[in-house]
Design a protein around this motif. Structure first.
Motif, PDB file in Angstrom:
ATOM      1  N   UNK A  77      13.601  34.970   5.864  1.00  0.00           N
ATOM      2  CA  UNK A  77      13.362  36.247   5.217  1.00  0.00           C
ATOM      3  C   UNK A  77      14.383  37.247   5.747  1.00  0.00           C
ATOM      4  N   UNK A  78      15.144  37.852   4.852  1.00  0.00           N
ATOM      5  CA  UNK A  78      16.149  38.829   5.260  1.00  0.00           C
ATOM      6  C   UNK A  78      15.491  40.202   5.406  1.00  0.00           C
ATOM      7  N   UNK A  79      15.506  40.754   6.631  1.00  0.00           N
ATOM      8  CA  UNK A  79      14.935  42.060   6.906  1.00  0.00           C
ATOM      9  C   UNK A  79      15.965  42.870   7.699  1.00  0.00           C
ATOM     10  N   UNK A  80      16.383  43.982   7.121  1.00  0.00           N
ATOM     11  CA  UNK A  80      17.372  44.839   7.770  1.00  0.00           C
ATOM     12  C   UNK A  80      18.630  44.052   8.167  1.00  0.00           C
ATOM     13  N   UNK A  81      19.013  43.157   7.271  1.00  0.00           N
ATOM     14  CA  UNK A  81      20.250  42.426   7.494  1.00  0.00           C
ATOM     15  C   UNK A  81      20.122  41.248   8.436  1.00  0.00           C
ATOM     16  N   UNK A 121      17.308  42.120  -4.874  1.00  0.00           N
ATOM     17  CA  UNK A 121      16.489  41.593  -5.941  1.00  0.00           C
ATOM     18  C   UNK A 121      17.219  40.440  -6.616  1.00  0.00           C
ATOM     19  N   UNK A 122      16.437  39.451  -7.075  1.00  0.00           N
ATOM     20  CA  UNK A 122      17.030  38.215  -7.590  1.00  0.00           C
ATOM     21  C   UNK A 122      18.061  38.479  -8.688  1.00  0.00           C
ATOM     22  N   UNK A 123      17.733  39.283  -9.679  1.00  0.00           N
ATOM     23  CA  UNK A 123      18.665  39.493 -10.786  1.00  0.00           C
ATOM     24  C   UNK A 123      19.908  40.238 -10.335  1.00  0.00           C
ATOM     25  N   UNK A 124      19.759  41.206  -9.424  1.00  0.00           N
ATOM     26  CA  UNK A 124      20.926  41.916  -8.896  1.00  0.00           C
ATOM     27  C   UNK A 124      21.833  40.955  -8.129  1.00  0.00           C
ATOM     28  N   UNK A 125      21.227  40.074  -7.361  1.00  0.00           N
ATOM     29  CA  UNK A 125      22.014  39.086  -6.611  1.00  0.00           C
ATOM     30  C   UNK A 125      22.746  38.134  -7.544  1.00  0.00           C
ATOM     31  N   UNK A 126      22.077  37.709  -8.608  1.00  0.00           N
ATOM     32  CA  UNK A 126      22.722  36.813  -9.574  1.00  0.00           C
ATOM     33  C   UNK A 126      23.930  37.489 -10.207  1.00  0.00           C
ATOM     34  N   UNK A 127      23.798  38.757 -10.555  1.00  0.00           N
ATOM     35  CA  UNK A 127      24.930  39.477 -11.151  1.00  0.00           C
ATOM     36  C   UNK A 127      26.080  39.605 -10.162  1.00  0.00           C
ATOM     37  N   UNK A 128      25.762  39.821  -8.894  1.00  0.00           N
ATOM     38  CA  UNK A 128      26.821  39.882  -7.882  1.00  0.00           C
ATOM     39  C   UNK A 128      27.532  38.545  -7.766  1.00  0.00           C
ATOM     40  N   UNK A 129      26.779  37.454  -7.812  1.00  0.00           N
ATOM     41  CA  UNK A 129      27.392  36.129  -7.743  1.00  0.00           C
ATOM     42  C   UNK A 129      28.301  35.904  -8.950  1.00  0.00           C
ATOM     43  N   UNK A 130      27.871  36.335 -10.131  1.00  0.00           N
ATOM     44  CA  UNK A 130      28.706  36.175 -11.328  1.00  0.00           C
ATOM     45  C   UNK A 130      30.061  36.856 -11.144  1.00  0.00           C
ATOM     46  N   UNK A 173       8.571  28.576 -14.036  1.00  0.00           N
ATOM     47  CA  UNK A 173       7.562  28.549 -12.981  1.00  0.00           C
ATOM     48  C   UNK A 173       7.937  29.443 -11.805  1.00  0.00           C
ATOM     49  N   UNK A 174       9.210  29.796 -11.694  1.00  0.00           N
ATOM     50  CA  UNK A 174       9.700  30.471 -10.512  1.00  0.00           C
ATOM     51  C   UNK A 174      10.433  29.497  -9.614  1.00  0.00           C
ATOM     52  N   UNK A 175      11.159  30.028  -8.641  1.00  0.00           N
ATOM     53  CA  UNK A 175      12.010  29.230  -7.763  1.00  0.00           C
ATOM     54  C   UNK A 175      11.472  29.295  -6.336  1.00  0.00           C
ATOM     55  N   UNK A 176      11.509  28.166  -5.645  1.00  0.00           N
ATOM     56  CA  UNK A 176      11.038  28.122  -4.266  1.00  0.00           C
ATOM     57  C   UNK A 176      11.788  29.127  -3.402  1.00  0.00           C
ATOM     58  N   UNK A 177      11.092  29.712  -2.451  1.00  0.00           N
ATOM     59  CA  UNK A 177      11.677  30.709  -1.561  1.00  0.00           C
ATOM     60  C   UNK A 177      12.524  30.031  -0.488  1.00  0.00           C
ATOM     61  N   UNK A 178      13.394  30.824   0.118  1.00  0.00           N
ATOM     62  CA  UNK A 178      14.159  30.349   1.255  1.00  0.00           C
ATOM     63  C   UNK A 178      13.251  30.314   2.489  1.00  0.00           C
ATOM     64  N   UNK A 179      13.626  29.511   3.470  1.00  0.00           N
ATOM     65  CA  UNK A 179      12.823  29.437   4.689  1.00  0.00           C
ATOM     66  C   UNK A 179      13.091  30.596   5.640  1.00  0.00           C
ATOM     67  N   UNK A 233      23.891  32.396  -0.094  1.00  0.00           N
ATOM     68  CA  UNK A 233      23.698  33.503   0.841  1.00  0.00           C
ATOM     69  C   UNK A 233      23.438  34.808   0.106  1.00  0.00           C
ATOM     70  N   UNK A 234      24.121  35.026  -1.005  1.00  0.00           N
ATOM     71  CA  UNK A 234      23.912  36.272  -1.759  1.00  0.00           C
ATOM     72  C   UNK A 234      22.534  36.284  -2.403  1.00  0.00           C
ATOM     73  N   UNK A 235      22.146  35.162  -3.004  1.00  0.00           N
ATOM     74  CA  UNK A 235      20.895  35.129  -3.766  1.00  0.00           C
ATOM     75  C   UNK A 235      19.678  35.122  -2.850  1.00  0.00           C
ATOM     76  N   UNK A 236      19.742  34.344  -1.763  1.00  0.00           N
ATOM     77  CA  UNK A 236      18.545  34.156  -0.944  1.00  0.00           C
ATOM     78  C   UNK A 236      18.576  34.870   0.402  1.00  0.00           C
ATOM     79  N   UNK A 237      19.753  35.280   0.863  1.00  0.00           N
ATOM     80  CA  UNK A 237      19.818  35.852   2.209  1.00  0.00           C
ATOM     81  C   UNK A 237      20.235  37.321   2.242  1.00  0.00           C
ATOM     82  N   UNK A 238      20.610  37.895   1.105  1.00  0.00           N
ATOM     83  CA  UNK A 238      21.097  39.280   1.117  1.00  0.00           C
ATOM     84  C   UNK A 238      19.963  40.298   1.102  1.00  0.00           C
ATOM     85  N   UNK A 239      18.755  39.847   0.742  1.00  0.00           N
ATOM     86  CA  UNK A 239      17.643  40.783   0.616  1.00  0.00           C
ATOM     87  C   UNK A 239      17.642  41.551  -0.686  1.00  0.00           C
TER      88      UNK A 239
END
Length: 273
Positions: A263-267, A225-234, A255-261, A217-223
């Motif tokens: 899109x988080x917009x304004x929460x 940036x990927x690296x910021x989300x990863x640091x929050x998860x850590x 190659x990159x990671x597949x996107x979530x199905x 949820x943090x990495x793919x649903x919080x909206x």
């Protein structure tokens, strides 16, 4: 019981057969093939040179094992195919050797099920207890993690990775990495969250599954940036080995990671179709 070779089979004297091996009618086995103890090879299977089969494997009829890589730069180099133990390789499965442009070897682990017409291309690494359903296809240099499940007719692009315990839906097109523990399907494939039921069936604790869901949820649903989300998860899941494994996979992507199905917009989550 002893090794049994049907009279119509063609087995080169340079093949190394273990104890209690069974070779069915009209099989062809080249020199420089190792077949481990108690392995059964059914009628009309083909085992090419430079192939290593472990113990207790079952190769069904018309499987094509250890063939030349389907690569325009391949010039006949003696590359390898290495297969572990207790694998079930069904009809018309194709497993090709590596290339000198890769590591020179294709590897299939142990306790895997490759259903009819599945294909493992050159330089792939398929770890233990993987299931590939009918006609699932791996391009070259693909890495599939332990206990991943690939649905029928799915196709994985060369150099992509499928993480451990991931579940890929039928007819999916995988062009980017699929992280461990996740469900993915569609073309191009999108993530549909952690494979919660599958993880519990595999013995993951409720705490481990909850940690994976939180990280997702943090990495793919919080909206974020990927690296910021990863640091929050850590910071929020410091004691979870499962989450640490997920983050290591994400940091290792090329190659990159597949996107979530979604899109988080304004929460709020908006489905992507």
């Amino acid at each position: 019981m002893g090794t049994r070779i049907h009279p119509t089979a063609v087995v080169d004297p340079g093949a190394d057969l273990g104890q209690d091996v069974q070779i069915g009618p009209m099989c062809v086995i080249d020199a420089d093939v190792v077949v481990g103890d108690r392995t059964k090879i059914d009628a009309q299977a083909r085992i090419h040179a430079h192939t290593r089969l472990g113990t207790d494997n079952h190769v069904h009829s018309f499987a094509f094992i250890g063939g030349d890589p389907q690569h325009v730069k391949y010039k006949g180099e003696p590359t390898l195919l290495e297969i572990g133990d207790r694998n079930l390789i069904r009809e018309y499965v194709t497993l090709h050797r590596g290339t000198v442009g890769g590591e020179g070897v294709t590897r299939l682990g142990s306790d895997c099920l490759l259903m009819a017409y599945a294909h493992v291309a050159h330089d792939c690494v398929v770890e233990d207890k993987v299931i590939m359903a009918n006609a699932a296809t791996l391009g070259g240099h693909v890495h599939v993690g332990t206990k991943a499940v690939l649905g029928g007719l799915c196709a994985v692009h060369q150099f992509a990775r499928v993480g451990a315990y991931a579940f890929i839906g039928g007819k999916a097109g995988i062009s980017l990495d699929i992280p461990p523990y996740m469900i993915a399907t569609g073309t191009p494939a999108k993530l549909y969250g952690p494979n919660v039921i599958g993880l519990k069936r595999q013995g993951f604790t409720s705490e481990a599954v909850a940690g994976i869901e939180k990280a997702y949820k943090i990495i793919w649903r919080s909206g974020k940036k990927r690296q910021d989300a990863i640091e929050e998860v850590r910071q929020t899941c410091p004691d979870s080995s499962e989450v640490a494994f997920l983050l290591e996979f994400l940091q290792g992507t090329t190659r990159g990671v597949s996107a979530d199905n979604q899109l988080a917009v304004n929460g709020q989550d908006i489905p992507l179709y």
